[in-house]
Design a protein around this motif. Structure first.
Motif, mmCIF file in Angstrom:
data_model
loop_
_atom_site.group_PDB
_atom_site.id
_atom_site.type_symbol
_atom_site.label_atom_id
_atom_site.label_comp_id
_atom_site.label_asym_id
_atom_site.label_seq_id
_atom_site.Cartn_x
_atom_site.Cartn_y
_atom_site.Cartn_z
ATOM 1 N N GLN A 376 5.870 56.327 -6.858
ATOM 2 C CA GLN A 376 6.245 56.851 -8.182
ATOM 3 C C GLN A 376 6.652 55.711 -9.109
ATOM 4 O O GLN A 376 6.251 55.674 -10.275
ATOM 5 C CB GLN A 376 7.383 57.855 -8.027
ATOM 6 C CG GLN A 376 6.915 59.115 -7.337
ATOM 7 C CD GLN A 376 8.059 60.060 -7.063
ATOM 8 O OE1 GLN A 376 9.118 59.658 -6.610
ATOM 9 N NE2 GLN A 376 7.844 61.319 -7.333
ATOM 10 N N SER A 379 3.713 53.697 -10.216
ATOM 11 C CA SER A 379 2.919 54.434 -11.199
ATOM 12 C C SER A 379 3.641 54.471 -12.556
ATOM 13 O O SER A 379 3.027 54.267 -13.601
ATOM 14 C CB SER A 379 2.618 55.815 -10.638
ATOM 15 O OG SER A 379 2.965 56.801 -11.505
ATOM 16 N N GLN A 380 4.981 54.680 -12.538
ATOM 17 C CA GLN A 380 5.720 54.705 -13.815
ATOM 18 C C GLN A 380 5.699 53.343 -14.504
ATOM 19 O O GLN A 380 5.667 53.248 -15.722
ATOM 20 C CB GLN A 380 7.171 55.136 -13.574
ATOM 21 C CG GLN A 380 7.307 56.651 -13.499
ATOM 22 C CD GLN A 380 8.515 57.080 -12.684
ATOM 23 O OE1 GLN A 380 9.417 56.289 -12.447
ATOM 24 N NE2 GLN A 380 8.527 58.320 -12.256
ATOM 25 N N LYS A 382 3.351 51.420 -14.487
ATOM 26 C CA LYS A 382 1.949 51.179 -14.839
ATOM 27 C C LYS A 382 1.415 49.907 -14.182
ATOM 28 O O LYS A 382 0.832 49.044 -14.828
ATOM 29 C CB LYS A 382 1.783 51.102 -16.356
ATOM 30 C CG LYS A 382 2.280 52.345 -17.087
ATOM 31 C CD LYS A 382 1.613 52.484 -18.419
ATOM 32 C CE LYS A 382 2.041 53.680 -19.221
ATOM 33 N NZ LYS A 382 2.759 54.761 -18.616
ATOM 34 N N ASN A 389 -5.843 54.210 -11.920
ATOM 35 C CA ASN A 389 -5.084 54.976 -12.897
ATOM 36 C C ASN A 389 -5.881 56.160 -13.452
ATOM 37 O O ASN A 389 -5.377 57.290 -13.521
ATOM 38 C CB ASN A 389 -4.688 54.024 -14.036
ATOM 39 C CG ASN A 389 -3.400 54.465 -14.685
ATOM 40 O OD1 ASN A 389 -2.730 55.360 -14.204
ATOM 41 N ND2 ASN A 389 -3.087 53.850 -15.799
ATOM 42 N N ILE A 390 -7.129 55.911 -13.822
ATOM 43 C CA ILE A 390 -7.919 56.970 -14.472
ATOM 44 C C ILE A 390 -8.153 58.148 -13.511
ATOM 45 O O ILE A 390 -7.847 59.292 -13.854
ATOM 46 C CB ILE A 390 -9.236 56.392 -15.062
ATOM 47 C CG1 ILE A 390 -8.868 55.429 -16.196
ATOM 48 C CG2 ILE A 390 -10.164 57.495 -15.547
ATOM 49 C CD1 ILE A 390 -10.003 54.570 -16.695
ATOM 50 N N LEU A 392 -6.383 59.067 -11.030
ATOM 51 C CA LEU A 392 -5.111 59.749 -10.773
ATOM 52 C C LEU A 392 -4.708 60.624 -11.954
ATOM 53 O O LEU A 392 -4.176 61.726 -11.776
ATOM 54 C CB LEU A 392 -4.009 58.730 -10.468
ATOM 55 C CG LEU A 392 -4.017 58.179 -9.038
ATOM 56 C CD1 LEU A 392 -2.924 57.139 -8.857
ATOM 57 C CD2 LEU A 392 -3.835 59.287 -8.003
ATOM 58 N N ARG A 393 -4.976 60.151 -13.161
ATOM 59 C CA ARG A 393 -4.660 60.962 -14.351
ATOM 60 C C ARG A 393 -5.515 62.230 -14.361
ATOM 61 O O ARG A 393 -5.034 63.317 -14.666
ATOM 62 C CB ARG A 393 -4.941 60.154 -15.617
ATOM 63 C CG ARG A 393 -3.790 59.258 -15.969
ATOM 64 C CD ARG A 393 -4.118 58.407 -17.181
ATOM 65 N NE ARG A 393 -3.014 57.528 -17.459
ATOM 66 C CZ ARG A 393 -1.923 57.890 -18.134
ATOM 67 N NH1 ARG A 393 -1.841 59.094 -18.639
ATOM 68 N NH2 ARG A 393 -0.927 57.060 -18.319
ATOM 69 N N ILE A 394 -6.796 62.049 -14.016
ATOM 70 C CA ILE A 394 -7.696 63.216 -13.986
ATOM 71 C C ILE A 394 -7.201 64.206 -12.917
ATOM 72 O O ILE A 394 -7.098 65.412 -13.155
ATOM 73 C CB ILE A 394 -9.153 62.776 -13.704
ATOM 74 C CG1 ILE A 394 -9.655 61.912 -14.871
ATOM 75 C CG2 ILE A 394 -10.065 63.968 -13.478
ATOM 76 C CD1 ILE A 394 -10.987 61.232 -14.627
ATOM 77 N N GLY A 396 -4.214 64.524 -11.783
ATOM 78 C CA GLY A 396 -2.967 65.131 -12.263
ATOM 79 C C GLY A 396 -3.256 66.318 -13.152
ATOM 80 O O GLY A 396 -2.625 67.379 -13.030
ATOM 81 N N ARG A 397 -4.228 66.176 -14.049
ATOM 82 C CA ARG A 397 -4.597 67.256 -14.959
ATOM 83 C C ARG A 397 -5.184 68.443 -14.167
ATOM 84 O O ARG A 397 -4.841 69.608 -14.412
ATOM 85 C CB ARG A 397 -5.627 66.706 -15.978
ATOM 86 C CG ARG A 397 -6.193 67.712 -16.950
ATOM 87 C CD ARG A 397 -5.131 68.292 -17.859
ATOM 88 N NE ARG A 397 -4.601 67.308 -18.798
ATOM 89 C CZ ARG A 397 -5.151 67.042 -19.978
ATOM 90 N NH1 ARG A 397 -6.247 67.677 -20.343
ATOM 91 N NH2 ARG A 397 -4.596 66.174 -20.785
#
Ligand code: SF4
Length: 458
Positions: A376, A379-380, A382, A389-390, A392-394, A396-397
């Protein structure tokens, strides 16, 4: 591919070695289970050890000062080092003051952490590791791959070759008894000519000022009893309050580390021998900062038994060198980012978070929770590459709500069943490199449940 994955891929390329590595460490884990089962109060011991460590960490300053006072009263010279550089300088000064050039050292992860060997070698000092596994990797000029079994990544045939080159043993002979006997003769001569002996410290007893060193080879004792100067190196977290607390830890340590009921030598050093000097160097090197960090404070409880490595499915299949830090495996993944978050940001991700390390840890450190906390934090902050990153963002959504989750499930099921293999198993699909995806159903579990269960129970 990150550094851990890359080195692991190389390690796994030698299938015979990686299978053997995995099985050998699992055998040590099973041995640990068998001897732990012979102690009915095993879980109480773990609980007690954890509580003692908690108490020490909450009163660390008091116990350290008490330890120093007692040790000084015993005639010991106590030194304090804020970091690795200061630690190395203190050791060099002691060696120089005694006009020494030959040093023997028993196993100490702290000296590895501080880079003591290369530092002393640059100053013209001969430093010889006397633990057999450590001597083997010292000959090979490589770091340990395990904190208790430093040469576990090597096979006896390789050691036979190495000893032939370094100790002139018979070529092609890899009998462990023969090789051990050759190492014994070689090390005996080093013990007898050393002017300084260095050891690590397993436990430092505050009420007496004594330190305790556990070895299976008796090499710490050989060094300390033969050399006129002895130096013991300890991190600030090695303190225990009373001699009676020792029994809790020695019972846990031997069984957890190697599956032995007791370590062969548990040596207590209280005061210098007549006519000789005894030094203790107490090192911080980032520990005090960790003490003030609520999330990671418990990692200071570690007694370096190595059992979290033996049980870890990732460590067993990736080898210790893939961690690139002096302490590998699950606890290494917690400790290394404190040293350099950028350099070791991949390590907390080298875990299945299965929790086996936490279940086995003799001092009950919540290792997998700490690994998760690092994820965590990384990731926070960055610290990820865009490549991680990309996606993981996808993800997450997708996982944030059922609409996107249902839709992406539909798309994935359709794609896996209809797209050509060369697209599904494209090189960017790293999971697909070593695995076949399972056959995909035409509907989701939710759809199936609605169709077959809810409709029949209306
Ligand atoms: S974290 Fe626990 S299991 Fe791992 S080395 Fe330390 S004491 Fe042993």
């Amino acid at each position: 591919m990150n550094a851990h994955a890359q080195i692991t891929a190389n390690f796994l390329a030698n299938r015979e070695r990686s299978d053997w590595h995995d099985q050998t460490l699992w055998m040590v884990r099973q041995k640990r289970d068998r001897v732990a089962a012979t102690v009915p109060e095993w879980e109480e011991l773990r609980e007690e050890a954890s509580k003692i460590k908690d108490h020490v960490l909450s009163n660390l300053e008091r116990y350290l000062l008490q330890f120093e006072e007692k040790a000084v009263a015993n005639g010991v010279q106590v030194h304090w080092a804020a970091d690795a550089a200061e630690f190395n300088e203190i050791i060099l000064q002691i060696i120089n003051k005694n006009k020494a050039i030959r040093v023997v050292k028993s196993k100490s992860m702290l000296t590895e952490e501080c880079g003591l060997n290369p530092f002393l070698e640059r100053s013209g000092i001969e430093i010889v590791d006397t633990d057999l596994g450590e001597r083997i990797i010292q000959f090979r000029r490589e770091p340990p791959s395990h904190i208790v079994l430093p040469a576990i990544h090597l096979k006896k045939e390789e050691i036979g070759e190495l000893f032939h080159e370094k100790l002139n043993t018979e070529k092609g002979v890899s009998d462990p008894h023969y090789l051990t006997a050759a190492a014994r003769v070689h090390l005996r001569q080093k013990f007898l000519t050393a002017e300084v002996a260095i050891t690590g410290v397993n436990f430092a007893v505050a009420e007496t000022g004594a330190i305790v060193v556990c070895t299976n080879e008796g090499n710490a004792d050989m060094g300390v009893h033969a050399a006129p100067v002895q130096i013991h190196c300890m991190g600030i977290e090695k303190i225990i309050p009373r001699t009676m607390d020792l029994g809790v830890f020695t019972r846990l340590l031997a069984r957890s580390a190697t599956g032995q009921h007791i370590t062969t030598y548990t040596s207590h050093y209280l005061e210098p021998r007549e006519g000789s000097d005894m030094h203790i160097v107490i090192v911080d090197n980032g520990r005090a900062e960790r003490l003030g960090n609520k999330t990671f404070r418990d990692s200071l409880k570690c007694i370096r038994c190595g059992s979290c490595m033996n049980t870890c499915p990732v460590y067993r299949r990736s080898g210790g060198h893939s961690y690139r830090y002096v302490i590998p495996g699950p606890i290494g993944s917690v400790l290394a980012p404190h040293i350099n978050i950028r350099q070791y940001k991949d390590l907390p991700f080298a875990s299945s978070l299965c929790g086996s390390c936490t279940n086995i840890c003799p001092v009950k450190i919540d290792i997998q929770q700490q690994i998760y906390s690092w994820r965590q934090e990384i990731s926070q902050k960055k610290k990820f590459s865009a490549f991680k990153n990309i996606p993981l963002r996808i993800a997450g959504r997708i996982f944030a709500g059922s609409r996107w989750y249902d839709f992406s499930g539909k798309v994935a099921r359709w794609a896996i069943r209809n797209l050509p293999r060369r697209i599904i198993y494209h090189r960017i699909n790293v999971w697909g490199r070593g695995r076949e995806l399972p056959e995909v159903s035409g509907e989701s579990f939710k759809e199936w449940y609605k169709r077959s269960y809810i409709s029949t129970h209306k």
